[in-house]
Motif scaffolding. Sequence first.
Motif, mmCIF file in Angstrom:
data_model
loop_
_atom_site.group_PDB
_atom_site.id
_atom_site.type_symbol
_atom_site.label_atom_id
_atom_site.label_comp_id
_atom_site.label_asym_id
_atom_site.label_seq_id
_atom_site.Cartn_x
_atom_site.Cartn_y
_atom_site.Cartn_z
ATOM 1 N N PRO A 8 0.791 -1.173 -0.268
ATOM 2 C CA PRO A 8 -0.202 0.248 0.147
ATOM 3 C C PRO A 8 0.718 1.247 -0.010
ATOM 4 O O PRO A 8 1.917 0.829 0.489
ATOM 5 C CB PRO A 8 -0.792 -0.519 1.048
ATOM 6 C CG PRO A 8 0.610 -0.811 2.225
ATOM 7 C CD PRO A 8 1.234 -1.904 1.206
ATOM 8 N N ALA A 9 0.580 2.496 0.207
ATOM 9 C CA ALA A 9 0.856 3.767 -0.472
ATOM 10 C C ALA A 9 0.362 5.026 0.739
ATOM 11 O O ALA A 9 -0.841 5.153 0.490
ATOM 12 C CB ALA A 9 1.335 4.554 -1.545
ATOM 13 N N PRO A 10 0.939 5.550 1.662
ATOM 14 C CA PRO A 10 2.261 4.728 1.828
ATOM 15 C C PRO A 10 2.183 3.328 2.490
ATOM 16 O O PRO A 10 1.768 2.918 2.958
ATOM 17 C CB PRO A 10 2.994 6.277 2.451
ATOM 18 C CG PRO A 10 1.353 6.542 3.535
ATOM 19 C CD PRO A 10 0.431 6.347 2.854
ATOM 20 N N THR A 11 3.749 3.170 2.183
ATOM 21 C CA THR A 11 4.291 2.031 3.339
ATOM 22 C C THR A 11 4.714 1.685 4.364
ATOM 23 O O THR A 11 5.710 2.206 4.083
ATOM 24 C CB THR A 11 4.477 1.019 2.074
ATOM 25 O OG1 THR A 11 4.388 -0.610 2.959
ATOM 26 C CG2 THR A 11 5.832 0.856 0.924
ATOM 27 N N LYS A 12 4.584 0.586 4.863
ATOM 28 C CA LYS A 12 5.598 0.576 6.120
ATOM 29 C C LYS A 12 7.183 -0.347 6.073
ATOM 30 O O LYS A 12 7.589 -0.878 7.099
ATOM 31 C CB LYS A 12 4.735 0.540 7.913
ATOM 32 C CG LYS A 12 3.843 1.186 7.941
ATOM 33 C CD LYS A 12 4.756 2.626 8.505
ATOM 34 C CE LYS A 12 3.667 3.590 8.860
ATOM 35 N NZ LYS A 12 2.771 3.296 10.368
ATOM 36 N N TRP A 13 6.469 -0.858 4.965
ATOM 37 C CA TRP A 13 7.270 -1.948 4.571
ATOM 38 C C TRP A 13 8.698 -1.470 4.052
ATOM 39 O O TRP A 13 8.246 -0.320 2.839
ATOM 40 C CB TRP A 13 6.844 -3.231 4.126
ATOM 41 C CG TRP A 13 5.979 -3.675 4.741
ATOM 42 C CD1 TRP A 13 4.561 -3.670 4.691
ATOM 43 C CD2 TRP A 13 5.967 -5.012 4.995
ATOM 44 N NE1 TRP A 13 4.181 -5.150 4.935
ATOM 45 C CE2 TRP A 13 5.125 -5.952 5.171
ATOM 46 C CE3 TRP A 13 7.051 -5.909 4.627
ATOM 47 C CZ2 TRP A 13 5.493 -7.466 5.964
ATOM 48 C CZ3 TRP A 13 7.051 -6.963 5.721
ATOM 49 C CH2 TRP A 13 6.194 -7.579 5.793
ATOM 50 N N SER A 14 9.987 -1.780 3.937
ATOM 51 C CA SER A 14 11.213 -1.552 3.468
ATOM 52 C C SER A 14 12.057 -2.527 3.123
ATOM 53 O O SER A 14 12.235 -3.687 3.984
ATOM 54 C CB SER A 14 12.171 -0.214 3.952
ATOM 55 O OG SER A 14 12.341 -1.770 5.463
ATOM 56 N N VAL A 15 12.999 -2.630 2.432
ATOM 57 C CA VAL A 15 14.167 -3.700 1.668
ATOM 58 C C VAL A 15 14.778 -2.753 2.472
ATOM 59 O O VAL A 15 15.796 -1.782 2.688
ATOM 60 C CB VAL A 15 14.202 -4.034 0.504
ATOM 61 C CG1 VAL A 15 16.070 -4.223 0.717
ATOM 62 C CG2 VAL A 15 13.367 -5.010 0.364
ATOM 63 N N ILE A 16 16.022 -3.855 3.853
ATOM 64 C CA ILE A 16 16.730 -3.141 4.480
ATOM 65 C C ILE A 16 18.498 -4.238 3.988
ATOM 66 O O ILE A 16 18.287 -5.682 3.632
ATOM 67 C CB ILE A 16 16.882 -3.759 5.844
ATOM 68 C CG1 ILE A 16 15.581 -3.599 6.642
ATOM 69 C CG2 ILE A 16 18.352 -3.340 6.949
ATOM 70 C CD1 ILE A 16 15.212 -1.788 6.555
ATOM 71 N N ASN A 17 19.430 -2.977 3.460
ATOM 72 C CA ASN A 17 20.537 -4.513 2.948
ATOM 73 C C ASN A 17 21.972 -4.058 3.798
ATOM 74 O O ASN A 17 21.952 -3.161 4.661
ATOM 75 C CB ASN A 17 20.858 -3.584 1.982
ATOM 76 C CG ASN A 17 21.968 -3.987 1.103
ATOM 77 O OD1 ASN A 17 22.511 -4.977 1.668
ATOM 78 N ND2 ASN A 17 22.363 -3.698 -0.398
ATOM 79 N N ASN A 18 21.408 -5.161 5.000
ATOM 80 C CA ASN A 18 22.693 -5.576 5.775
ATOM 81 C C ASN A 18 23.238 -6.553 6.158
ATOM 82 O O ASN A 18 21.870 -7.281 6.907
ATOM 83 C CB ASN A 18 21.682 -4.669 7.255
ATOM 84 C CG ASN A 18 22.734 -5.186 8.486
ATOM 85 O OD1 ASN A 18 24.002 -5.350 8.804
ATOM 86 N ND2 ASN A 18 22.501 -4.693 9.279
ATOM 87 N N THR A 19 24.452 -7.066 6.294
ATOM 88 C CA THR A 19 24.366 -8.867 6.529
ATOM 89 C C THR A 19 24.049 -8.993 7.233
ATOM 90 O O THR A 19 24.100 -10.460 7.837
ATOM 91 C CB THR A 19 25.631 -9.341 5.499
ATOM 92 O OG1 THR A 19 26.182 -8.563 4.182
ATOM 93 C CG2 THR A 19 25.998 -10.467 5.587
ATOM 94 N N GLY A 20 24.547 -8.458 8.371
ATOM 95 C CA GLY A 20 24.678 -9.050 10.173
ATOM 96 C C GLY A 20 22.674 -9.192 10.066
ATOM 97 O O GLY A 20 22.611 -9.976 11.333
ATOM 98 N N GLY A 21 22.123 -8.318 9.649
ATOM 99 C CA GLY A 21 20.321 -9.301 10.121
ATOM 100 C C GLY A 21 19.298 -9.663 9.431
ATOM 101 O O GLY A 21 17.993 -9.848 9.656
ATOM 102 N N ALA A 22 20.611 -10.868 8.460
ATOM 103 C CA ALA A 22 19.734 -11.747 7.194
ATOM 104 C C ALA A 22 19.755 -12.746 7.939
ATOM 105 O O ALA A 22 21.094 -13.128 8.592
ATOM 106 C CB ALA A 22 20.353 -11.227 6.030
#
Length: 198
Positions: A8-22
């Motif tokens: 939906p817009a706006p969204t609370k979802w995001s992509v996190i680029n972080n090896t330590g948390g994946a």
Amino acid sequence: NLSNWSVPAPTKWSVINNTGGAHSGSKRAKVTGANATDYLSHAISTVGYNTITLSYWYDTDTSKGIEGADDFKVEWSTDGVNWNVIAGSDISVLNNHTYQQNIFTVPVGANDNANLSFRFLANFNSASSDTFNIEDVELDGTVIPTPVTHTLTYAAGANGSITGTASQTVNDTANGTAIIAVADTGFHFLNWSDAQAG
């Protein structure tokens, strides 16, 4: 990124680029402080497949989690309008910051369906401290075998005729439609060439 997903817009979802948390790789999908309308959905065809299973890995951020007033669940739909909760997918308490895996068999309505959609739906009561991460989402199914078919061909010999469909394709173990042998005047029907009477 979320280019292959609907949000939906706006969204609370995001992509996190972080090896330590994946869980694996370097990226994960994260939702923070979501309300009842925050979802991450994906449409896919399962034509030719049955026994559909959905699996994903999930956790919360360190020092954050979801509590009794929060809710996270997975839903599926065949029209994108009417959604059904996947039994057992509801999570209302999660403070374990180690990735866990969920695997669900989606109900049979998802089988062999050109319009299957599934979504992750979050409803949290805190704008900043309630978080949920998912990744390694997989949808699997079993290939539906191509039916074994047989061709039935009927032909009349001399001094007779047949009524019915002379050439028929039928599935294995199924019967064809009725064929009637009609003898000319002064003759009678004896048997089919495969020695079957009738």
